[in-house]
Design an enzyme around this catalytic site. Structure first.
Site, PDB file in Angstrom:
ATOM      1  N   SER A   1      73.258  20.218  61.140  1.00 52.93           N
ATOM      2  CA  SER A   1      73.975  19.232  60.343  1.00 52.93           C
ATOM      3  C   SER A   1      73.098  18.020  60.057  1.00 52.93           C
ATOM      4  O   SER A   1      72.255  17.641  60.873  1.00 52.93           O
ATOM      5  CB  SER A   1      75.243  18.781  61.075  1.00 52.93           C
ATOM      6  OG  SER A   1      75.891  17.739  60.360  1.00 52.93           O
TER       7      SER A   1
ATOM      8  N   THR B   1      57.645  51.128  28.635  1.00 49.88           N
ATOM      9  CA  THR B   1      56.364  51.334  27.961  1.00 49.88           C
ATOM     10  C   THR B   1      55.467  50.102  28.047  1.00 49.88           C
ATOM     11  O   THR B   1      54.248  50.222  28.228  1.00 49.88           O
ATOM     12  CB  THR B   1      56.597  51.706  26.481  1.00 49.88           C
ATOM     13  OG1 THR B   1      57.390  52.902  26.428  1.00 49.88           O
ATOM     14  CG2 THR B   1      55.284  51.940  25.755  1.00 49.88           C
TER      15      THR B   1
ATOM     16  N   THR C   1      92.847  42.691  66.979  1.00 49.05           N
ATOM     17  CA  THR C   1      93.204  43.277  65.689  1.00 49.05           C
ATOM     18  C   THR C   1      93.899  42.197  64.886  1.00 49.05           C
ATOM     19  O   THR C   1      94.683  41.410  65.443  1.00 49.05           O
ATOM     20  CB  THR C   1      94.141  44.504  65.856  1.00 49.05           C
ATOM     21  OG1 THR C   1      95.334  44.089  66.532  1.00 49.05           O
ATOM     22  CG2 THR C   1      93.454  45.604  66.660  1.00 49.05           C
TER      23      THR C   1
ATOM     24  N   SER D   1      52.789  60.332  29.942  1.00 49.21           N
ATOM     25  CA  SER D   1      53.730  59.608  29.096  1.00 49.21           C
ATOM     26  C   SER D   1      54.483  58.618  29.976  1.00 49.21           C
ATOM     27  O   SER D   1      54.646  58.852  31.182  1.00 49.21           O
ATOM     28  CB  SER D   1      54.719  60.587  28.455  1.00 49.21           C
ATOM     29  OG  SER D   1      55.843  59.910  27.924  1.00 49.21           O
TER      30      SER D   1
ATOM     31  N   LYS E   1      74.931  19.468  66.438  1.00 48.21           N
ATOM     32  CA  LYS E   1      75.590  20.659  65.899  1.00 48.21           C
ATOM     33  C   LYS E   1      74.541  21.733  65.595  1.00 48.21           C
ATOM     34  O   LYS E   1      73.484  21.472  65.008  1.00 48.21           O
ATOM     35  CB  LYS E   1      76.345  20.319  64.618  1.00 48.21           C
ATOM     36  CG  LYS E   1      77.199  21.457  64.077  1.00 48.21           C
ATOM     37  CD  LYS E   1      78.061  20.959  62.910  1.00 48.21           C
ATOM     38  CE  LYS E   1      79.024  22.026  62.425  1.00 48.21           C
ATOM     39  NZ  LYS E   1      78.328  23.134  61.746  1.00 48.21           N
TER      40      LYS E   1
END
Length: 335
Positions: free
Chosen positions: A322, A105, A191, A144, A328
């Site tokens: 880095s 509201t 896997t 409303s 890096k």
């Protein structure tokens, strides 16, 4: 100094009593109470959500003028006020904290008050003189929070998802192209992070493309239930204080305004009460997130190295990686 401070406020009144409101503010007493009651995060609602409420207000005013429920002089000023907001003006006037009471509201009234005060000024009045244009009786006529807010939530979710879906399809196509480019490159499948049987890099990337395509289509499917609008249900779904033609006409106006495939709900009680469409939509977004995280982690792992990692792909260098190790480079985009 005290006079200067007093002059910077106006006094507005609601049924709880009087309240000071900044003189230059386009919001009013109910918004001022909400600011005082909910100093929680400092974040207001997302602009797309406020825009959705304003679009509802404009559509409602257009319909009520057309069917003779709202004085055309007042209604047309409300429409113009909405247009000004939709064109980018007054964005700093929507100030209620995103964490607020109940059904929303406070934020809803924030929008109603801003529209009313813009219209008042355009009619030659003074902000806060709600005898000219009233936030409840005119801007919120036939509405409303209980039907406006769920409707705006649906509209905002649908509008926000457009760009996401478009980008997901674009990313899917990119992975499909990479799948073709890498189709002749053979590598070890894995896997449990251990070497397994051979697989082509193109096959891996085709899997990423298929996953993202499904995720994008999942969002589209979940969006369907958000297109049923309960606007017109008013306070509890019965449509009390609304014209019989209002619900259908206002949905049509909103549909044209937003270019969204919106529909009048067949059961406004369900559309106003149930959060199931948002749960479904949230689930679809979560699926996208899980897939993107999985793919990003795969890319980071395959890019690891360059000397002691897998080094199977080279991700573009985006920035130094880095503050202590020269040269890096980190996979910052997937990260």
């Amino acid at each position: 100094m005290n006079n200067e401070r007093i002059d910077s406020f106006r006094i507005e009144k609601d049924y709880l009593g009087e309240m000071r409101v900044p003189k230059d503010a386009y919001y009013g007493v109910q918004t001022a109470r909400a600011i005082e009651n909910f100093p929680i995060s400092g974040q207001s609602s997302q602009p797309v959500f406020t825009t959705s409420i304003v679009q509802i207000k404009k559509a409602a005013a257009m319909v009520h003028v057309e069917i003779g429920c709202l004085d055309s002089r007042i209604g047309n000023m409300i429409i113009l006020a909405c247009d000004r907001i939709l064109n980018g003006e007054f964005q700093d006037q929507f100030v209620v904290d995103v964490y607020q009471a109940g059904a929303g509201t406070s934020h809803h009234m924030n929008v109603n008050e801003v529209i009313a005060n813009i219209a008042i000024e355009m009619l030659g009045g003074v902000k806060g003189d709600y005898s000219v244009v009233h936030p409840n009786d005119h801007v919120n006529y036939g509405q409303s929070t209980n039907d406006v807010y769920p409707t705006a939530m649906r509209m905002a979710a649908l509008q926000s998802s457009k760009k996401l879906i478009k980008n997901l399809y674009a990313l899917t196509e990119t992975f499909n192209q990479k799948a073709k480019s890498f189709d002749s490159v053979v590598k070890s499948g894995r896997t449990h992070l251990q070497d397994a049987v051979p697989i082509r890099v193109g096959q891996e990337f085709s899997g990423y493309a298929a996953s993202l395509l499904k995720a994008a289509r999942g969002i589209e499917r979940a969006s369907e239930s958000l297109k049923d609008l309960g606007i017109g249900g008013s306070a509890v779904g019965t449509g009390i204080n609304t014209h019989p033609a209002y619900a259908g006409k206002v949905v049509e106006k909103i549909r044209k305004m937003t270019n969204l495939d919106l529909k009048e709900s067949k059961n406004r009680f369900e559309s106003m009460q149930s959060n199931a469409p948002f749960v479904e939509f949230s689930g679809a977004l979560r699926t996208v997130s899980v897939e993107l995280i999985r793919i990003a982690n795969d890319l980071r792992l395959m890019n690891s190295g360059p000397n002691t990692g897998l080094g199977e792909i080279n991700l573009p260098a985006a920035q130094p990686g880095s503050s202590i190790m020269p040269g890096k480079v980190n996979p910052v985009i997937p990260e």
